[in-house]
Motif scaffolding. Structure first.
Motif, short mmCIF file in Angstrom:
data_model
loop_
_atom_site.label_atom_id
_atom_site.label_comp_id
_atom_site.label_asym_id
_atom_site.label_seq_id
_atom_site.Cartn_x
_atom_site.Cartn_y
_atom_site.Cartn_z
N ILE A 22 0.83 -1.21 0.00
CA ILE A 22 0.00 0.00 0.00
C ILE A 22 0.86 1.26 0.00
O ILE A 22 0.55 2.21 -0.72
N ASP A 23 1.94 1.29 0.77
CA ASP A 23 2.79 2.49 0.78
C ASP A 23 3.35 2.78 -0.61
O ASP A 23 3.36 3.94 -1.06
N PHE A 24 3.79 1.76 -1.31
CA PHE A 24 4.31 1.93 -2.67
C PHE A 24 3.20 2.42 -3.60
O PHE A 24 3.39 3.37 -4.37
N LEU A 25 2.03 1.79 -3.54
CA LEU A 25 0.91 2.19 -4.39
C LEU A 25 0.49 3.63 -4.11
O LEU A 25 0.22 4.41 -5.03
N HIS A 26 0.47 4.00 -2.84
CA HIS A 26 0.12 5.37 -2.44
C HIS A 26 1.13 6.36 -3.00
O HIS A 26 0.75 7.41 -3.54
N GLU A 27 2.38 6.03 -2.90
CA GLU A 27 3.43 6.91 -3.43
C GLU A 27 3.30 7.06 -4.95
O GLU A 27 3.40 8.17 -5.49
N MET A 28 3.05 5.98 -5.65
CA MET A 28 2.97 6.03 -7.11
C MET A 28 1.74 6.80 -7.59
O MET A 28 1.84 7.61 -8.51
N ILE A 29 0.58 6.56 -6.97
CA ILE A 29 -0.65 7.22 -7.42
C ILE A 29 -0.58 8.73 -7.22
O ILE A 29 -1.24 9.49 -7.91
N ASN A 30 0.25 9.17 -6.29
CA ASN A 30 0.39 10.61 -6.02
C ASN A 30 1.65 11.21 -6.64
O ASN A 30 1.90 12.40 -6.47
N ASN A 31 2.43 10.42 -7.36
CA ASN A 31 3.65 10.93 -7.98
C ASN A 31 3.27 11.79 -9.19
O ASN A 31 2.66 11.29 -10.14
N PRO A 32 3.63 13.09 -9.18
CA PRO A 32 3.23 13.98 -10.28
C PRO A 32 3.71 13.51 -11.65
O PRO A 32 3.05 13.76 -12.66
N ASP A 33 4.82 12.83 -11.70
CA ASP A 33 5.33 12.34 -12.99
C ASP A 33 4.49 11.19 -13.53
O ASP A 33 4.58 10.86 -14.71
N LEU A 34 3.68 10.57 -12.68
CA LEU A 34 2.81 9.48 -13.12
C LEU A 34 1.37 9.91 -13.28
O LEU A 34 0.77 9.69 -14.33
N TRP A 35 0.79 10.53 -12.24
CA TRP A 35 -0.65 10.80 -12.31
C TRP A 35 -0.99 11.76 -13.43
O TRP A 35 -2.08 11.72 -13.98
N GLN A 36 -0.06 12.60 -13.82
CA GLN A 36 -0.35 13.50 -14.93
C GLN A 36 -0.47 12.72 -16.24
O GLN A 36 -1.17 13.15 -17.15
N GLY A 37 0.20 11.58 -16.33
CA GLY A 37 0.14 10.77 -17.53
C GLY A 37 -1.13 9.96 -17.67
O GLY A 37 -1.54 9.64 -18.77
N PHE A 38 -1.76 9.61 -16.54
CA PHE A 38 -3.00 8.84 -16.67
C PHE A 38 -4.21 9.60 -16.17
O PHE A 38 -5.31 9.07 -16.11
N GLY A 39 -4.03 10.89 -15.90
CA GLY A 39 -5.18 11.75 -15.61
C GLY A 39 -5.92 11.42 -14.34
O GLY A 39 -7.14 11.47 -14.31
N ALA A 40 -5.18 11.08 -13.28
CA ALA A 40 -5.83 10.81 -12.00
C ALA A 40 -6.64 12.03 -11.58
O ALA A 40 -6.21 13.17 -11.78
N PRO A 41 -7.82 11.81 -11.02
CA PRO A 41 -8.71 12.93 -10.71
C PRO A 41 -8.27 13.80 -9.54
O PRO A 41 -8.86 14.83 -9.31
N GLY A 42 -7.27 13.42 -8.82
CA GLY A 42 -6.81 14.23 -7.70
C GLY A 42 -5.99 13.40 -6.74
O GLY A 42 -5.83 12.20 -6.92
N PRO A 43 -5.45 14.04 -5.71
CA PRO A 43 -4.62 13.31 -4.76
C PRO A 43 -5.43 12.26 -4.01
O PRO A 43 -6.64 12.43 -3.80
N ARG A 44 -4.75 11.20 -3.65
CA ARG A 44 -5.40 10.12 -2.90
C ARG A 44 -4.68 9.95 -1.57
O ARG A 44 -3.45 9.82 -1.54
N SER A 45 -5.43 9.96 -0.51
CA SER A 45 -4.85 9.74 0.81
C SER A 45 -4.48 8.27 0.95
O SER A 45 -4.99 7.41 0.21
N LYS A 46 -3.64 7.99 1.92
CA LYS A 46 -3.28 6.60 2.18
C LYS A 46 -4.52 5.81 2.57
O LYS A 46 -4.70 4.66 2.16
N ARG A 47 -5.41 6.44 3.34
CA ARG A 47 -6.64 5.77 3.76
C ARG A 47 -7.50 5.42 2.54
O ARG A 47 -8.07 4.33 2.46
N GLU A 48 -7.57 6.32 1.55
CA GLU A 48 -8.36 6.02 0.36
C GLU A 48 -7.73 4.87 -0.42
O GLU A 48 -8.44 3.99 -0.92
N VAL A 49 -6.41 4.86 -0.51
CA VAL A 49 -5.73 3.75 -1.19
C VAL A 49 -6.01 2.44 -0.44
O VAL A 49 -6.29 1.42 -1.07
N GLU A 50 -5.97 2.48 0.88
CA GLU A 50 -6.28 1.29 1.68
C GLU A 50 -7.72 0.85 1.45
O GLU A 50 -7.99 -0.35 1.26
#
Length: 175
Positions: A22-50
């Motif tokens: 989960i820590d790795f997934l949380h870091e990746m989903i919030n990494n600006p170099d990644l989420w900008q490429g797949f258009g994530a709708p916004g930051p995700r908290s660790k709790r939301e990832v969990e």
């Protein structure tokens, strides 16, 4: 304990995703170099990832690893057994990009999908600004099937969404 190795390539291993990731997934989903490429709708908290862990990592969802270090995630999502298709998604951490790891991970998962799932087609939907993923789809043999114009609102603007697909018969011809 890391997840079990599920698929093995020359440079990568694909293993099951476990709660300890989960820590790795949380870091990746919030990494600006990644989420900008797949258009994530916004930051995700660790709790939301969990909370979304089971939903986001069920079915064919595997962690891309090299020398046991997690580098990304590859998935076949929305597997439709009635229509015989699924969607491919993949990301690799920015520091591990441009080494062929995403290509190899996608090849392994596409092989798995066509060999073991009741599907005949795999699609990929890629926003216009993500040239790396568009190039990857081309390299894998996907065909650009169409463009949904101004389909995604991302970073204050509407972007086109490119739809790619590959049929099992075309994949087998390219093997």
């Amino acid at each position: 304990m890391p997840g079990a190795v599920y698929l093995r390539g020359q440079s990568v291993t694909l293993r099951t995703i476990e709660e300890e990731d989960i820590d790795f997934l949380h870091e990746m989903i919030n990494n600006p170099d990644l989420w900008q490429g797949f258009g994530a709708p916004g930051p995700r908290s660790k709790r939301e990832v969990e909370n979304r862990f089971e939903e986001q990592n069920s079915g064919v969802a595997l962690l891309i690893c090299c020398d046991e270090a997690a580098l990304g995630r590859v998935r076949l999502v929305d597997v439709d057994k009635n229509w015989g298709n699924a969607e491919l998604t993949c990301y690799v951490a920015p520091e591990s990009q441009r080494q062929g790891l995403a290509t190899e991970a996608c090849q392994l998962v596409i092989d798995y999908g066509f060999d073991h799932l009741p599907i005949n087609k795999i699609i990929a939907r890629i926003i216009d600004s993500n040239q790396s993923s568009r190039s990857l789809a081309d390299k894998l043999g996907f065909v650009h099937e169409g463009t949904l114009r101004n389909h995604v609102f991302h970073e204050g603007q509407y972007l086109d969404l490119h739809c790619y697909g590959i049929l099992e018969e075309d994949w087998r011809l390219n093997e």
